[in-house]
Design a protein around this motif. Structure first.
Motif, PDB file in Angstrom:
ATOM      1  N   MET A  65       0.846  -1.204   0.000  1.00  0.00           N
ATOM      2  CA  MET A  65       0.000   0.000   0.000  1.00  0.00           C
ATOM      3  C   MET A  65       0.877   1.247   0.000  1.00  0.00           C
ATOM      4  O   MET A  65       1.879   1.294   0.697  1.00  0.00           O
ATOM      5  CB  MET A  65      -0.915   0.010   1.237  1.00  0.00           C
ATOM      6  CG  MET A  65      -1.698   1.301   1.406  1.00  0.00           C
ATOM      7  SD  MET A  65      -2.660   1.385   2.934  1.00  0.00           S
ATOM      8  CE  MET A  65      -3.946   0.211   2.564  1.00  0.00           C
ATOM      9  N   ALA A  66       0.497   2.224  -0.784  1.00  0.00           N
ATOM     10  CA  ALA A  66       1.201   3.511  -0.768  1.00  0.00           C
ATOM     11  C   ALA A  66       1.050   4.164   0.603  1.00  0.00           C
ATOM     12  O   ALA A  66       0.046   3.964   1.296  1.00  0.00           O
ATOM     13  CB  ALA A  66       0.637   4.422  -1.851  1.00  0.00           C
ATOM     14  N   PHE A  67       2.054   4.921   0.964  1.00  0.00           N
ATOM     15  CA  PHE A  67       2.053   5.600   2.264  1.00  0.00           C
ATOM     16  C   PHE A  67       2.511   7.033   2.033  1.00  0.00           C
ATOM     17  O   PHE A  67       3.485   7.276   1.311  1.00  0.00           O
ATOM     18  CB  PHE A  67       3.004   4.890   3.230  1.00  0.00           C
ATOM     19  CG  PHE A  67       2.993   5.450   4.621  1.00  0.00           C
ATOM     20  CD1 PHE A  67       2.036   5.054   5.536  1.00  0.00           C
ATOM     21  CD2 PHE A  67       3.939   6.386   5.014  1.00  0.00           C
ATOM     22  CE1 PHE A  67       2.016   5.568   6.823  1.00  0.00           C
ATOM     23  CE2 PHE A  67       3.942   6.896   6.302  1.00  0.00           C
ATOM     24  CZ  PHE A  67       2.974   6.490   7.207  1.00  0.00           C
ATOM     25  N   THR A  68       1.801   7.985   2.640  1.00  0.00           N
ATOM     26  CA  THR A  68       2.087   9.394   2.438  1.00  0.00           C
ATOM     27  C   THR A  68       2.347  10.082   3.767  1.00  0.00           C
ATOM     28  O   THR A  68       1.578   9.914   4.720  1.00  0.00           O
ATOM     29  CB  THR A  68       0.908  10.100   1.729  1.00  0.00           C
ATOM     30  OG1 THR A  68       0.659   9.453   0.481  1.00  0.00           O
ATOM     31  CG2 THR A  68       1.225  11.566   1.475  1.00  0.00           C
ATOM     32  N   ALA A  82       6.328  -5.796  -4.857  1.00  0.00           N
ATOM     33  CA  ALA A  82       5.176  -6.695  -4.858  1.00  0.00           C
ATOM     34  C   ALA A  82       4.603  -6.864  -6.261  1.00  0.00           C
ATOM     35  O   ALA A  82       3.963  -7.873  -6.570  1.00  0.00           O
ATOM     36  CB  ALA A  82       4.089  -6.159  -3.924  1.00  0.00           C
ATOM     37  N   GLY A  83       4.862  -5.884  -7.124  1.00  0.00           N
ATOM     38  CA  GLY A  83       4.366  -5.966  -8.488  1.00  0.00           C
ATOM     39  C   GLY A  83       5.338  -6.612  -9.452  1.00  0.00           C
ATOM     40  O   GLY A  83       5.067  -6.693 -10.652  1.00  0.00           O
ATOM     41  N   ARG A 142      10.121   3.583   1.633  1.00  0.00           N
ATOM     42  CA  ARG A 142      10.114   2.136   1.840  1.00  0.00           C
ATOM     43  C   ARG A 142       8.787   1.526   1.406  1.00  0.00           C
ATOM     44  O   ARG A 142       8.754   0.431   0.822  1.00  0.00           O
ATOM     45  CB  ARG A 142      10.381   1.812   3.308  1.00  0.00           C
ATOM     46  CG  ARG A 142      11.819   2.074   3.742  1.00  0.00           C
ATOM     47  CD  ARG A 142      12.096   1.541   5.141  1.00  0.00           C
ATOM     48  NE  ARG A 142      13.458   1.828   5.537  1.00  0.00           N
ATOM     49  CZ  ARG A 142      13.835   2.857   6.299  1.00  0.00           C
ATOM     50  NH1 ARG A 142      12.899   3.697   6.745  1.00  0.00           N
ATOM     51  NH2 ARG A 142      15.092   3.047   6.612  1.00  0.00           N
ATOM     52  N   ALA A 143       7.685   2.217   1.694  1.00  0.00           N
ATOM     53  CA  ALA A 143       6.381   1.722   1.266  1.00  0.00           C
ATOM     54  C   ALA A 143       6.306   1.684  -0.259  1.00  0.00           C
ATOM     55  O   ALA A 143       5.762   0.734  -0.836  1.00  0.00           O
ATOM     56  CB  ALA A 143       5.272   2.606   1.840  1.00  0.00           C
ATOM     57  N   ALA A 144       6.849   2.702  -0.908  1.00  0.00           N
ATOM     58  CA  ALA A 144       6.837   2.731  -2.374  1.00  0.00           C
ATOM     59  C   ALA A 144       7.675   1.595  -2.945  1.00  0.00           C
ATOM     60  O   ALA A 144       7.290   0.937  -3.921  1.00  0.00           O
ATOM     61  CB  ALA A 144       7.349   4.080  -2.873  1.00  0.00           C
TER      62      ALA A 144
END
Length: 260
Positions: free
Chosen positions: A1-4, A255-256, A247-249
Motif C-alpha cells: 500500500m502507498a504511504f504518504t 510486490a508488483g 520504503r512503502a513505495a
C-alpha cells in the motif's frame, strides 16, 4: 500500500501554532512564517502537506485562501486543508484556491448526508473526512463536536460505514487524548479502522513522536501519517519520516514484480 507523509501546519492569527488536545487556551506558537516552512517541506522531499485554519475551525469561513494559493503556486506541494468548512461553496472555493483535497470535520459528524453529497459531486479523491474521536468508559469511540466538548450521539463504528457506502476514499482520524501530546499514535485504533473500512486510506493523526511512530503507523496499515508538533520542535526530522514513505513505495514496486 502507498504511504504518504503529511507535514502539518496549524494556523491561527497568521501564526504557526499547536494546540494541546484541541484546547485554544493551551496554544504554543512557532512563528509567523507558514509559507517558508511549507517551502522547507518541499525542499526536504515532501509531496503533500496538511494545512489547518484554526480560526475558521472555531468561527467558520475558511481564511487561508491566499496562503493556500501561495503554497500551491510556489512549492509544488499538494495541499490537504480545512477548517470551518460549512457549505458546498466553501469546498469549491478551497479547491479553486489550489487545494488537492478539502478536509471536512465537524460537519461530517453533524450532517453526514450533506458531506456524502459532496463526495458524490467532487469525488472521493477531493474530500478527506476528518473524524476526531474519544474512547468512552464502555470502550466505544465517540465523536465529540463543538470543540470536543459535546458528544454527537453517534459512534465512529456507526458513522464510518455510511461514508464507505458513499464513496469515501480518505479518512483522517485523530485520537483526541493523544493530539499534541507526543504520546505516540493509537495503533489499536488504526488497526480497528483498517478492519472496519479496509478500502479506505486511513491517515494517522495525533501523538506522532518520531520515525518509529511513522513506521508503526505504516505497518499497522495506515496510508499516511500527519506530523505536527514533533516536526515543529525538531524531535522528528522530515527526511526520516519520508524514508518510511520511500520504503512503502519500494515494497509496492517489489510486490508488483512477480509473474502476471
Amino acid at each position: 500500500m502507498a504511504f504518504t507523509v503529511y507535514p502539518a501546519l496549524d494556523i491561527r492569527g497568521g501564526r504557526v501554532v499547536r494546540l494541546a488536545q484541541g484546547d485554544y487556551a493551551r496554544e504554543t506558537q512557532y512563528g509567523d512564517d507558514p509559507l517558508p516552512r511549507a517551502a522547507d517541506f518541499a525542499r526536504a522531499g515532501a509531496r503533500w502537506m496538511h494545512l489547518v485554519d484554526l480560526d475558521a475551525a472555531r468561527a467558520g469561513g475558511y481564511t487561508l485562501g491566499t496562503l493556500l494559493c501561495g503554497i500551491a503556486r510556489d512549492t509544488g506541494l499538494q495541499v490537504q486543508t480545512g477548517g470551518g468548512v460549512r457549505s458546498r461553496e466553501d469546498v469549491a472555493r478551497i479547491l479553486d484556491a489550489g487545494a488537492a483535497r478539502v478536509v471536512v470535520g465537524s460537519l461530517a459528524v453533524r450532517e453526514p448526508e450533506t458531506v456524502a453529497a459532496w463526495l458524490a459531486e467532487f469525488g472521493g479523491e477531493r474530500i478527506t473526512v476528518a473524524l476526531d474521536t474519544r474512547q468512552d468508559a464502555a470502550g466505544q469511540w465517540q465523536l465529540p463536536v463543538h470543540g470536543w466538548t459535546e458528544d454527537a450521539g453517534v459512534t465512529l463504528d456507526a458513522l464510518l460505514p455510511r461514508y464507505v457506502r458513499a464513496g469515501l476514499r480518505h479518512l483522517l482520524c485523530t485520537d483526541i487524548a493523544r493530539d499534541g501530546m507526543l504520546s505516540g499514535p493509537n495503533l489499536d485504533l488504526y488497526a480497528h479502522l483498517r478492519a472496519l473500512a479496509p478500502g479506505v486510506a486511513v491517515q494517522a493523526s495525533g501523538g506522532v513522536r518520531d520515525a518509529d511512530d511513522v513506521r508503526n503507523a505504516r505497518q499497522v496499515g495506515c496510508a499516511g501519517a500527519v506530523l505536527g508538533r514533533a516536526l515543529l520542535e525538531g524531535r522528528l526530522q522530515l527526511a526520516d519520516a519520508l524514508a518510511q514513505e520511500a520504503r512503502a513505495a519500494d515494497a509496492a514496486r517489489n510486490a508488483g514484480d512477480g509473474p502476471c
